[in-house]
Design a protein around this motif. Structure first.
Motif, PDB file in Angstrom:
ATOM      1  N   GLY A 187      -8.991  46.292  22.804  1.00  0.00           N
ATOM      2  CA  GLY A 187      -9.702  47.013  23.686  1.00  0.00           C
ATOM      3  C   GLY A 187     -11.237  46.939  23.443  1.00  0.00           C
ATOM      4  N   ASP A 188     -11.901  47.717  24.118  1.00  0.00           N
ATOM      5  CA  ASP A 188     -13.456  47.846  23.812  1.00  0.00           C
ATOM      6  C   ASP A 188     -13.639  48.654  22.446  1.00  0.00           C
ATOM      7  N   SER A 189     -13.086  49.525  22.048  1.00  0.00           N
ATOM      8  CA  SER A 189     -13.345  50.502  21.085  1.00  0.00           C
ATOM      9  C   SER A 189     -12.551  50.159  19.813  1.00  0.00           C
ATOM     10  N   ASP A 190     -11.535  49.352  19.405  1.00  0.00           N
ATOM     11  CA  ASP A 190     -10.692  49.275  18.484  1.00  0.00           C
ATOM     12  C   ASP A 190     -10.648  47.926  17.935  1.00  0.00           C
ATOM     13  N   GLN A 191     -10.678  47.588  16.743  1.00  0.00           N
ATOM     14  CA  GLN A 191     -10.475  46.218  15.968  1.00  0.00           C
ATOM     15  C   GLN A 191      -9.722  46.400  14.863  1.00  0.00           C
ATOM     16  N   TRP A 192      -8.567  45.622  14.624  1.00  0.00           N
ATOM     17  CA  TRP A 192      -7.859  45.249  13.520  1.00  0.00           C
ATOM     18  C   TRP A 192      -8.242  44.133  12.777  1.00  0.00           C
ATOM     19  N   ARG A 193      -8.289  44.166  11.394  1.00  0.00           N
ATOM     20  CA  ARG A 193      -8.328  42.959  10.831  1.00  0.00           C
ATOM     21  C   ARG A 193      -7.538  43.115   9.372  1.00  0.00           C
ATOM     22  N   GLY A 194      -7.386  41.922   8.964  1.00  0.00           N
ATOM     23  CA  GLY A 194      -6.522  41.881   7.731  1.00  0.00           C
ATOM     24  C   GLY A 194      -6.364  40.558   7.124  1.00  0.00           C
ATOM     25  N   HIS A 195      -5.792  40.460   6.082  1.00  0.00           N
ATOM     26  CA  HIS A 195      -5.610  38.981   5.118  1.00  0.00           C
ATOM     27  C   HIS A 195      -4.367  39.077   4.261  1.00  0.00           C
ATOM     28  N   LEU A 196      -3.666  38.158   3.759  1.00  0.00           N
ATOM     29  CA  LEU A 196      -2.734  37.718   2.959  1.00  0.00           C
ATOM     30  C   LEU A 196      -3.314  36.577   2.015  1.00  0.00           C
ATOM     31  N   LEU A 197      -3.635  36.806   0.744  1.00  0.00           N
ATOM     32  CA  LEU A 197      -3.836  35.717  -0.101  1.00  0.00           C
ATOM     33  C   LEU A 197      -2.808  35.622  -1.312  1.00  0.00           C
ATOM     34  N   LEU A 198      -2.319  34.353  -1.575  1.00  0.00           N
ATOM     35  CA  LEU A 198      -1.482  34.207  -2.542  1.00  0.00           C
ATOM     36  C   LEU A 198      -2.182  33.066  -3.551  1.00  0.00           C
ATOM     37  N   GLY A 257      -6.337  34.824  22.996  1.00  0.00           N
ATOM     38  CA  GLY A 257      -6.808  35.906  23.812  1.00  0.00           C
ATOM     39  C   GLY A 257      -7.603  36.997  22.896  1.00  0.00           C
ATOM     40  N   ASP A 258      -7.152  38.155  22.701  1.00  0.00           N
ATOM     41  CA  ASP A 258      -7.695  39.078  22.074  1.00  0.00           C
ATOM     42  C   ASP A 258      -7.226  38.948  20.368  1.00  0.00           C
ATOM     43  N   VAL A 259      -6.575  38.004  19.897  1.00  0.00           N
ATOM     44  CA  VAL A 259      -6.096  37.892  18.658  1.00  0.00           C
ATOM     45  C   VAL A 259      -6.490  36.600  17.918  1.00  0.00           C
ATOM     46  N   GLY A 260      -7.181  36.400  16.770  1.00  0.00           N
ATOM     47  CA  GLY A 260      -7.713  35.440  16.257  1.00  0.00           C
ATOM     48  C   GLY A 260      -6.839  35.408  14.772  1.00  0.00           C
ATOM     49  N   LEU A 261      -6.199  34.240  14.717  1.00  0.00           N
ATOM     50  CA  LEU A 261      -5.337  34.016  13.529  1.00  0.00           C
ATOM     51  C   LEU A 261      -5.949  32.783  12.609  1.00  0.00           C
ATOM     52  N   ALA A 262      -5.891  32.901  11.308  1.00  0.00           N
ATOM     53  CA  ALA A 262      -6.745  31.862  10.474  1.00  0.00           C
ATOM     54  C   ALA A 262      -5.819  31.601   9.345  1.00  0.00           C
ATOM     55  N   GLY A 263      -5.681  30.239   8.885  1.00  0.00           N
ATOM     56  CA  GLY A 263      -5.119  29.952   7.731  1.00  0.00           C
ATOM     57  C   GLY A 263      -5.977  29.137   6.789  1.00  0.00           C
ATOM     58  N   GLY A 297     -13.858  23.904  18.502  1.00  0.00           N
ATOM     59  CA  GLY A 297     -13.017  23.869  19.883  1.00  0.00           C
ATOM     60  C   GLY A 297     -13.387  24.892  20.657  1.00  0.00           C
ATOM     61  N   ALA A 298     -13.004  24.961  21.748  1.00  0.00           N
ATOM     62  CA  ALA A 298     -12.804  26.157  22.830  1.00  0.00           C
ATOM     63  C   ALA A 298     -12.189  27.484  22.383  1.00  0.00           C
ATOM     64  N   GLY A 299     -11.020  27.115  21.951  1.00  0.00           N
ATOM     65  CA  GLY A 299     -10.236  28.093  21.239  1.00  0.00           C
ATOM     66  C   GLY A 299      -9.770  28.201  19.774  1.00  0.00           C
ATOM     67  N   ALA A 300     -10.288  27.197  18.845  1.00  0.00           N
ATOM     68  CA  ALA A 300     -10.079  27.020  17.455  1.00  0.00           C
ATOM     69  C   ALA A 300     -11.202  26.455  16.884  1.00  0.00           C
ATOM     70  N   GLU A 301     -11.238  26.478  15.618  1.00  0.00           N
ATOM     71  CA  GLU A 301     -12.246  26.110  14.780  1.00  0.00           C
ATOM     72  C   GLU A 301     -11.828  25.778  13.362  1.00  0.00           C
ATOM     73  N   ALA A 302     -12.199  24.885  12.634  1.00  0.00           N
ATOM     74  CA  ALA A 302     -11.842  24.581  11.147  1.00  0.00           C
ATOM     75  C   ALA A 302     -12.996  24.008  10.412  1.00  0.00           C
ATOM     76  N   THR A 303     -13.025  24.035   9.094  1.00  0.00           N
ATOM     77  CA  THR A 303     -13.855  23.352   8.254  1.00  0.00           C
ATOM     78  C   THR A 303     -13.120  22.961   6.976  1.00  0.00           C
ATOM     79  N   ALA A 304     -13.534  22.090   6.193  1.00  0.00           N
ATOM     80  CA  ALA A 304     -12.980  21.496   5.025  1.00  0.00           C
ATOM     81  C   ALA A 304     -13.989  20.838   4.157  1.00  0.00           C
ATOM     82  N   VAL A 312      -7.574  38.817  13.234  1.00  0.00           N
ATOM     83  CA  VAL A 312      -8.443  40.158  13.606  1.00  0.00           C
ATOM     84  C   VAL A 312      -7.746  40.110  15.220  1.00  0.00           C
ATOM     85  N   TRP A 313      -7.648  41.505  15.421  1.00  0.00           N
ATOM     86  CA  TRP A 313      -7.118  41.775  16.706  1.00  0.00           C
ATOM     87  C   TRP A 313      -8.189  42.719  17.527  1.00  0.00           C
ATOM     88  N   ARG A 314      -8.670  42.355  18.690  1.00  0.00           N
ATOM     89  CA  ARG A 314      -9.551  43.295  19.321  1.00  0.00           C
ATOM     90  C   ARG A 314      -8.971  43.882  20.317  1.00  0.00           C
TER      91      ARG A 314
END
Length: 763
Positions: free
Chosen positions: A435-446, A404-410, A357-364, A431-433
């Motif tokens: 600004g133009d120079s910095d990017q944060w990413r991470g995950h938590l898996l159980l 916006g500048d934040v992407g969240l996935a499950g 979609g325009a602001g979301a995506e999924a696969t199974a 992931v959090w963009r």
């Protein structure tokens, strides 16, 4: 800051205005669709506007392009057609060898088109077409700033050599583009042109600079599409590819007994796009006999499993929705912990649905695997491996939302081996963009599993074990410096049988920094870019009573100051001093290693098109013996492409690639304690643009001298594989393959031979 503002001001004066975007043209009444022959002489091209505002990106950015390039876009009923004209003042120097699909590299003249139909500049589909008409295609991911050439799109391309350059026509079917059904942003595009001379030049059609976090940061809207998306978003597309394989096999066991079999099998792949945002994929009894062998790796001096890239078509549809696949700067591919398609060994059938979609995506996806591959159970110092039971079922689901500048996935992952044996994983990544120079990413898996692997590699049912994996990373990039910082923790019992988990029971912090020095001159050699680098890393154990591992032990501690620079002929040179420490086993000694690493890669010329070498020498750790000795680890790769003499036949081209690996460490007496070798030779004879004959021969060998003091017996293990295949290929729709595969393994001298013929048709 003053210098950066001044640089931007000079750039604005030096470069052409960027007010105008590339513009697509609709076919006029009575105009036929352009014939894809590489010639821009169809009536449609006479009316299509030409975009020629190209800027240099390599070797130095912020400069106007020296050679003119134009791009035109025509919209037909079912495709975008690109016409690209590349002028050249020295057309005799254009490098246009015949090559395999997905082998259009920096040593060749090519043009590439990047399209982002979602319009958010997070991912892009790309197609690269050489001056010989060879195609490379794939997906580009902004989060990793990396290309993945594995996915293939059903595009049509042709090139034509001209007295003053060359031209390319590329037909990109709308069915091969992935875009939202509604509320999508304008489609974005960028065209790049590669010119491999003494100084490789890469020109782009957008105001891109090296300060950007990724290569698609400046994709421009493609004007002129008007209501195209509304017209085609409801249109459905169906592709059906049946395949038939005839196979004859002979397996010889170590005791000389033989088993012979002949088998005919039918398989099929089915793809249905009911509307723009949905894609349904199904596969039945797929056969991957035509896929290239995995490259051999040096694995004798490590206790950890090694991952290999995916090459099988079913797993590559919308691979960006599954998750990122590129290793980060520490060399660890954390995304594979969530889903690693090579954990699926031999699928009997599979079904997959992808929505975008325009602001979301999924696969199974859900599939049944015939099994036979490895089951991994990791620890802080080694990976235990067992053999998968046959007939397991695998499921994986991931959804992602952009705010916006934040992407969240499950995500959710499940592997069921039957008889109460199974593994489940749930988690989230983001992931959090900033600004133009910095990017944060991470995950938590159980994770939760009832499947264990004992020291002998036997599978066993265990009481339910739970674990977690957490990671956060920060990336910064500007004109002065680049930084990557990662912190992660993997609990002792974390497991994922749909993923790749080679190490657990540890906590790690890593940082890699680059100080960008820009253009320099060293000993009379002009360096286009130069950087001082520093890598820091420390890994410590978590308490693991099951494996008798105490908490707080240092597994590795790295301190690696180094350098990197680039020069003419796309040459890169790098190196570092390794002032490191390593521990081979729990409770063992923390050894100080002292090594020097030097690396080199280049595109020397038209025949010797690529050369790579990396050597690390010094005091290295012998993992099995748990001691330090003088040693070396080296890798080399060379690629040659050359036309064959005309008397052998017109238009024949030869590709030759050689990969070599060597590793060794001396014992206390100065003699070799072990030697690890790998080699792969690949020869491709291109009989025409559609017909090729490919030979791959590869072997690995690990030998160890008996050592009573270390409790090590003599070892001499060898693996050898040979694959010979003729292939007739028309795009992705019609492929005929005829081949021979042979393999042998020592100790025991087990051997296998396979003859196969495979026909794939597309409808």
């Amino acid at each position: 800051m003053t210098f950066r503002l001044l640089g931007l001001g000079l750039l604005a004066l030096a470069l052409p205005a960027w007010a105008h975007n590339p513009t697509a043209s609709r076919l006029a009444s009575g105009d036929a669709s352009p014939q894809i022959d590489g010639r821009l002489d169809d009536a449609a091209w006479q009316r299509a506007p030409a975009h020629d505002r190209f800027v240099q990106f390599l070797p130095a950015d912020k400069q106007p392009a020296a050679l003119r390039t134009t791009v035109q876009v025509v919209v037909t009923a079912d495709a975008l057609v690109f016409g690209i004209r590349a002028w050249d003042a020295a057309p005799e120097r254009i490098r246009a060898p015949l090559a395999r699909r997905d082998q259009v590299k920096a040593d060749q003249d090519f043009v590439s088109v990047f399209i982002d139909p979602v319009g958010h500049r997070r991912t892009a589909q790309y197609v690269r077409v050489s001056a010989a008409g060879v195609v490379e295609d794939g997906l580009y991911a902004a989060e990793e700033d990396s290309e993945d050439p594995a996915p293939d799109f059903d595009v049509q391309a042709a090139a034509q050599r001209l007295p003053d350059g060359y031209s390319v026509e590329l037909r990109w079917p709308l069915a091969a583009l992935r875009f939202p059904h509604a509320d999508g942003a304008p489609w974005r595009v960028m065209v790049a042109r590669n010119i491999p001379r003494e100084d490789r030049t890469l020109n782009v059609s957008a105001p891109l600079t090296k300060d950007a976090l990724h290569f698609i940061a400046e994709l421009q809207p493609l004007d002129g599409l008007d209501d195209l998306v509304e017209q085609v978003r409801e249109r459905g597309f169906i592709a059906f590819r049946p395949e038939m394989t005839l196979r004859s096999t002979r397996d010889t066991a170590a005791d000389g007994t033989q088993q012979r079999a002949r088998k005919a099998s039918l398989g099929a792949e089915f793809k249905w796009r009911p509307r723009a945002d949905w894609v349904i994929d199904a596969t039945l009894n797929p056969d991957f006999s035509q896929v290239e062998l995995d490259e051999p790796q040096l694995a004798g001096n490590t206790r950890f499993a090694l991952s290999v890239p995916e090459k099988r078509p079913f797993f590559l549809e919308s691979a960006d929705v599954v998750g990122p696949t590129q290793a980060d700067e520490s060399g660890e591919n954390r995304s594979l912990a969530a889903f690693y398609t090579r954990a699926i060994t031999d699928p009997d059938w599979g079904l997959r649905a992808t929505w975008r979609g325009a602001g979301a995506e999924a696969t199974a996806l859900h599939l049944r695997d015939a099994g036979g591959g490895p089951v991994l159970r990791a620890g802080a110092f080694a990976t235990r491996m067992g053999v998968q039971p046959k007939g397991s079922e695998a499921s994986f689901v991931r959804g992602r939302r952009q705010l916006g500048d934040v992407g969240l996935a499950g995500l959710m992952s499940r592997r069921d081996f039957g008889h109460g044996l199974g593994t489940q994983v749930v988690g989230s990544d983001g992931v959090w963009r900033a600004g133009d120079s910095d990017q944060w990413r991470g995950h938590l898996l159980l994770s939760s599993t009832t499947l264990g692997v004992d020291e002998a590699g036997e599978l066993q049912r265990v009481a339910r074990q739970r674990g977690h994996r957490a990671w956060v990373g920060w990336q910064h990039k500007d004109a002065d410096w680049i930084a990557n910082v990662n912190v992660e923790e993997v609990s002792p019992r974390f497991a994922n049988d749909n993923g790749f988990v080679s190490q657990s029971g540890m906590r790690r912090a890593a940082a890699l920094g680059y100080l960008r020095l820009g253009e320099r001159e060293l000993m009379g050699v002009a360096m286009h870019e130069s950087e001082i680098t520093l890598k820091l890393q420390e890994t410590r154990t978590l308490a693991d009573p099951l494996l008798d591992v105490a908490a707080g032990q240092v597994v590795d501690r790295l301190f690696q100051p180094g350098f990197w620079f680039s020069a003419a002929r796309n040459t890169g040179v790098w190196g570092h001093v390794g002032l490191d420490s390593h521990r081979a086993r729990s409770g063992g000694r923390l050894h100080d290693t002292r090594t020097l690493l030097l690396g080199f890669e280049s595109n020397p010329g038209e025949v010797l098109s690529f050369l790579f070498a990396e050597v690390e020498w010094g005091r290295r750790l012998d993992v099995d013996a748990d001691r330090i000795g003088t040693g070396l680890q080296a890798q080399m790769e060379a690629k040659l492409r050359t036309p064959l003499p005309a008397w052998l036949g017109a238009g024949l081209w030869l590709e030759f690639e050689q990969r070599l690996g060597l590793g060794w460490v001396d014992g206390p007496d100065g003699h070799r304690a072990f030697t690890d070798r790998s080699a792969q030779s690949l020869i491709v004879l291109h009989l025409s643009a559609r017909d090729s004959l490919r030979l791959i021969h590869q072997q690995t060998r690990f030998t160890r001298r008996a050592d009573a003091d270390a409790g090590l017996a003599f070892e001499d293990g060898r693996d050898r594989q040979l694959a010979l295949m003729f292939q007739h290929r028309i795009g992705l729709s019609r492929i005929f393959s005829l081949g021979l595969n042979r393999a042998s393994e020592r100790p025991g001298l087990a051997r296998s031979r396979e003859l196969f013929a495979k026909l794939t048709l597309g409808y």
